[in-house]
Enzyme design. Sequence first.
Site, PDB file in Angstrom:
ATOM      1  N   HIS A  37     -17.425  11.948  14.451  1.00 51.02           N
ATOM      2  CA  HIS A  37     -16.232  11.918  13.607  1.00 51.02           C
ATOM      3  C   HIS A  37     -15.554  10.554  13.677  1.00 51.02           C
ATOM      4  O   HIS A  37     -15.828   9.763  14.554  1.00 51.02           O
ATOM      5  CB  HIS A  37     -15.238  13.017  13.998  1.00 51.02           C
TER       6      HIS A  37
ATOM      7  N   GLU B  22     -11.301  13.378  11.906  1.00 49.32           N
ATOM      8  CA  GLU B  22     -10.317  13.961  12.824  1.00 49.32           C
ATOM      9  C   GLU B  22      -8.963  13.329  12.524  1.00 49.32           C
ATOM     10  O   GLU B  22      -8.812  12.104  12.571  1.00 49.32           O
ATOM     11  CB  GLU B  22     -10.689  13.671  14.274  1.00 49.32           C
TER      12      GLU B  22
ATOM     13  N   HIS C  37     -11.906   0.700   6.138  1.00 52.54           N
ATOM     14  CA  HIS C  37     -11.800   1.874   5.279  1.00 52.54           C
ATOM     15  C   HIS C  37     -12.822   2.923   5.673  1.00 52.54           C
ATOM     16  O   HIS C  37     -13.740   2.669   6.438  1.00 52.54           O
ATOM     17  CB  HIS C  37     -12.003   1.482   3.814  1.00 52.54           C
TER      18      HIS C  37
ATOM     19  N   GLU D 260     -12.929   4.241   0.334  1.00 53.13           N
ATOM     20  CA  GLU D 260     -13.796   3.670  -0.693  1.00 53.13           C
ATOM     21  C   GLU D 260     -14.708   4.761  -1.238  1.00 53.13           C
ATOM     22  O   GLU D 260     -15.237   5.570  -0.474  1.00 53.13           O
ATOM     23  CB  GLU D 260     -14.650   2.552  -0.102  1.00 53.13           C
TER      24      GLU D 260
END
Length: 131
Positions: free
Chosen positions: A5, A56, A74, A122
């Site tokens: 994550h 998360e 990003h 993005e």
Amino acid sequence: MRLLHTMLRVGNLQKSIEFYTQVLGMKLLRQKDYPAGEFTLAFLGYGDEENNTVLELTYNWGVESYDLGKGYGHIAIEVPDVYETAAAIKAAGGKIIREAGPMNAGTTIIAFAEDPDGYQIEFIGENHIRK
């Protein structure tokens, strides 16, 4: 090994969960309060944690905002059609900060949105790696 994550600290957990679920179409997979540490974790994604990388969101109780700094870039999400995705995000009340179109040094179609805390997302068209 596999990537599990990415964690983002958020100032308003409910507002962030609404953005990622209602605007970007993720599912809230699990959420838990940790009173001893005064924080809440929420895990969201497009699939289960066992087979997918997820997001998360960490809410530290009482902290309303963070300085994003200059090092963070990003999150990238692959989508079938970048133009349609950008239009859908705008229609759902999301903020597009770079309209869909070719990247400045190539032909890959991209767009950027911003979440409620200012993190950039993005959007890249499917099969971008093969182009």
